[in-house]
Design a protein around this motif. Structure first.
Motif, PDB file in Angstrom:
ATOM      1  N   GLY A  19      -2.731  -3.099   4.889  1.00 57.36           N
ATOM      2  CA  GLY A  19      -1.434  -2.468   5.121  1.00 57.36           C
ATOM      3  C   GLY A  19      -0.687  -2.184   3.831  1.00 57.36           C
ATOM      4  O   GLY A  19       0.058  -1.206   3.728  1.00 57.36           O
ATOM      5  N   ALA A  20      -0.891  -3.043   2.831  1.00 61.43           N
ATOM      6  CA  ALA A  20      -0.217  -2.894   1.543  1.00 61.43           C
ATOM      7  C   ALA A  20      -0.991  -2.014   0.567  1.00 61.43           C
ATOM      8  O   ALA A  20      -0.515  -1.758  -0.545  1.00 61.43           O
ATOM      9  CB  ALA A  20       0.014  -4.265   0.918  1.00 61.43           C
ATOM     10  N   LYS A  21      -2.153  -1.544   0.960  1.00 59.40           N
ATOM     11  CA  LYS A  21      -2.995  -0.749   0.059  1.00 59.40           C
ATOM     12  C   LYS A  21      -2.251   0.423  -0.579  1.00 59.40           C
ATOM     13  O   LYS A  21      -2.339   0.612  -1.803  1.00 59.40           O
ATOM     14  CB  LYS A  21      -4.228  -0.261   0.821  1.00 59.40           C
ATOM     15  CG  LYS A  21      -5.118   0.719   0.068  1.00 59.40           C
ATOM     16  CD  LYS A  21      -6.274   1.175   0.951  1.00 59.40           C
ATOM     17  CE  LYS A  21      -7.048   2.309   0.330  1.00 59.40           C
ATOM     18  NZ  LYS A  21      -8.152   2.777   1.203  1.00 59.40           N
ATOM     19  N   PRO A  22      -1.485   1.240   0.157  1.00 59.18           N
ATOM     20  CA  PRO A  22      -0.783   2.351  -0.488  1.00 59.18           C
ATOM     21  C   PRO A  22       0.234   1.889  -1.524  1.00 59.18           C
ATOM     22  O   PRO A  22       0.464   2.577  -2.527  1.00 59.18           O
ATOM     23  CB  PRO A  22      -0.098   3.062   0.684  1.00 59.18           C
ATOM     24  CG  PRO A  22      -0.915   2.692   1.888  1.00 59.18           C
ATOM     25  CD  PRO A  22      -1.326   1.280   1.628  1.00 59.18           C
ATOM     26  N   LEU A  23       0.850   0.733  -1.317  1.00 58.84           N
ATOM     27  CA  LEU A  23       1.809   0.211  -2.286  1.00 58.84           C
ATOM     28  C   LEU A  23       1.109  -0.156  -3.588  1.00 58.84           C
ATOM     29  O   LEU A  23       1.598   0.151  -4.682  1.00 58.84           O
ATOM     30  CB  LEU A  23       2.529  -1.016  -1.726  1.00 58.84           C
ATOM     31  CG  LEU A  23       3.802  -0.771  -0.900  1.00 58.84           C
ATOM     32  CD1 LEU A  23       3.497   0.023   0.361  1.00 58.84           C
ATOM     33  CD2 LEU A  23       4.471  -2.093  -0.558  1.00 58.84           C
ATOM     34  N   VAL A  24      -0.034  -0.808  -3.471  1.00 62.95           N
ATOM     35  CA  VAL A  24      -0.784  -1.206  -4.659  1.00 62.95           C
ATOM     36  C   VAL A  24      -1.248   0.027  -5.422  1.00 62.95           C
ATOM     37  O   VAL A  24      -1.166   0.084  -6.659  1.00 62.95           O
ATOM     38  CB  VAL A  24      -1.971  -2.104  -4.268  1.00 62.95           C
ATOM     39  CG1 VAL A  24      -2.834  -2.424  -5.483  1.00 62.95           C
ATOM     40  CG2 VAL A  24      -1.470  -3.401  -3.627  1.00 62.95           C
ATOM     41  N   GLN A  25      -1.729   1.023  -4.694  1.00 64.17           N
ATOM     42  CA  GLN A  25      -2.168   2.253  -5.348  1.00 64.17           C
ATOM     43  C   GLN A  25      -1.011   2.947  -6.054  1.00 64.17           C
ATOM     44  O   GLN A  25      -1.160   3.446  -7.176  1.00 64.17           O
ATOM     45  CB  GLN A  25      -2.826   3.181  -4.325  1.00 64.17           C
ATOM     46  CG  GLN A  25      -4.149   2.641  -3.793  1.00 64.17           C
ATOM     47  CD  GLN A  25      -4.739   3.511  -2.696  1.00 64.17           C
ATOM     48  OE1 GLN A  25      -4.025   4.147  -1.929  1.00 64.17           O
ATOM     49  NE2 GLN A  25      -6.060   3.547  -2.632  1.00 64.17           N
ATOM     50  N   ALA A  26       0.156   2.991  -5.416  1.00 62.54           N
ATOM     51  CA  ALA A  26       1.325   3.614  -6.037  1.00 62.54           C
ATOM     52  C   ALA A  26       1.772   2.836  -7.264  1.00 62.54           C
ATOM     53  O   ALA A  26       2.189   3.414  -8.277  1.00 62.54           O
ATOM     54  CB  ALA A  26       2.463   3.718  -5.025  1.00 62.54           C
ATOM     55  N   ALA A  27       1.683   1.510  -7.194  1.00 62.54           N
ATOM     56  CA  ALA A  27       2.111   0.668  -8.315  1.00 62.54           C
ATOM     57  C   ALA A  27       1.250   0.887  -9.543  1.00 62.54           C
ATOM     58  O   ALA A  27       1.735   0.754 -10.682  1.00 62.54           O
ATOM     59  CB  ALA A  27       2.068  -0.795  -7.900  1.00 62.54           C
ATOM     60  N   GLN A  28      -0.027   1.237  -9.351  1.00 61.52           N
ATOM     61  CA  GLN A  28      -0.931   1.415 -10.479  1.00 61.52           C
ATOM     62  C   GLN A  28      -0.482   2.540 -11.405  1.00 61.52           C
ATOM     63  O   GLN A  28      -0.855   2.558 -12.585  1.00 61.52           O
ATOM     64  CB  GLN A  28      -2.349   1.695  -9.983  1.00 61.52           C
ATOM     65  CG  GLN A  28      -3.043   0.467  -9.398  1.00 61.52           C
ATOM     66  CD  GLN A  28      -4.439   0.796  -8.920  1.00 61.52           C
ATOM     67  OE1 GLN A  28      -4.659   1.211  -7.789  1.00 61.52           O
ATOM     68  NE2 GLN A  28      -5.398   0.635  -9.813  1.00 61.52           N
ATOM     69  N   ALA A  29       0.292   3.480 -10.891  1.00 62.39           N
ATOM     70  CA  ALA A  29       0.796   4.569 -11.726  1.00 62.39           C
ATOM     71  C   ALA A  29       2.002   4.145 -12.549  1.00 62.39           C
ATOM     72  O   ALA A  29       2.456   4.891 -13.421  1.00 62.39           O
ATOM     73  CB  ALA A  29       1.163   5.766 -10.845  1.00 62.39           C
ATOM     74  N   VAL A  30       2.520   2.949 -12.280  1.00 60.54           N
ATOM     75  CA  VAL A  30       3.743   2.486 -12.928  1.00 60.54           C
ATOM     76  C   VAL A  30       3.486   1.321 -13.877  1.00 60.54           C
ATOM     77  O   VAL A  30       4.051   1.254 -14.965  1.00 60.54           O
ATOM     78  CB  VAL A  30       4.785   2.063 -11.864  1.00 60.54           C
ATOM     79  CG1 VAL A  30       6.068   1.560 -12.516  1.00 60.54           C
ATOM     80  CG2 VAL A  30       5.072   3.215 -10.912  1.00 60.54           C
TER      81      VAL A  30
END
Length: 231
Positions: A19-30
């Motif tokens: 469920g948190a996968k999209p958050l982790v992916q988005a965080a990688q850009a930051v």
């Protein structure tokens, strides 16, 4: 701004981690994200798929889907969860992620692929052949990946899980997923509940808050426990 690392303590068979996968992916850009596998379903906590297991996890998974917007496939609900020859074992997929990280710093990329394979495609990600096939599809050389996988299984996996559990305790996490932001040796535990399903907003919060001393702590944290996911 001081350098920062986002520590992500996860398990590949944790529904809330998916469920948190999209958050982790988005965080990688930051911010750099470092993954730590907690071994939720290893050893005595491995489980063969059964009718009882299916009846237990399905309402849990439907809640995750509703809460996060992450898709769960019919191949998972009506295929994998009815395959009584399958075993849920976190150790092999964790080893695959560590092998991918060792070979090219691509552990999180493979983890994301394994989560999709499990929850959407109903693949048996505890099976060695499935792991090798998925790694090869991402461009890993089979012989090289297999050697790295065997190295992890034989010599590194237990220590990695032990270290991940120690980090979980250090940052004050209660289960999976746990995200903690490290700056100058200090750890800030993040409650991501309010961001689930909102990866862009989470990334924006990270961008504006990396220099702050506090983060969101409101709401009931949605997570799997150390030894399994509870409803």
């Amino acid at each position: 701004m001081s350098s920062a690392t986002l520590h992500y303590i996860y398990d590949p068979l944790c529904g809330w981690c998916y469920g948190a996968k999209p958050l982790v992916q988005a965080a990688q850009a930051v911010v750099p994200v470092q993954a730590h596998a907690g071994g939720m379903m290893t050893g005595r906590n491995r489980q063969a798929v059964s009718s009882q297991l299916r009846d237990y996890v399905m309402p849990h998974d439907r809640r995750i889907a509703e809460y996060t917007g992450q898709p769960f496939g019919q191949a998972y609900f009506e295929g994998l969860l009815r395959d009584h020859s399958a075993v849920f074992d976190s150790a092999p997929p964790i080893a695959a992620v560590l092998a991918a990280e060792a070979l090219g710093g691509r552990g999180l990329e493979l983890l994301g692929r394994l989560q999709t394979a499990h929850y959407l495609e109903g693949r048996r990600i505890a099976d060695r052949d499935v792991l090798l096939e998925l790694a090869q599809a991402l461009g890993f050389a089979t012989v090289e990946f297999e050697a790295a996988f065997d190295q992890v299984i034989g010599h590194e996996l237990d220590e990695h899980i032990k270290a991940s559990r120690a980090l979980l305790a250090k940052v004050g996490g209660q289960g999976f997923p746990t995200l903690a932001l490290e700056r100058d040796g200090r750890y800030q535990l993040l409650d991501i509940s309010s961001w689930l399903g909102k990866p862009e907003a989470f990334a924006e919060w990270l961008k504006t808050s990396l220099g702050a001393d506090s983060g969101p702590h409101d709401g009931a944290i949605q997570a799997c426990g150390l030894d399994g996911c509870a409803l």
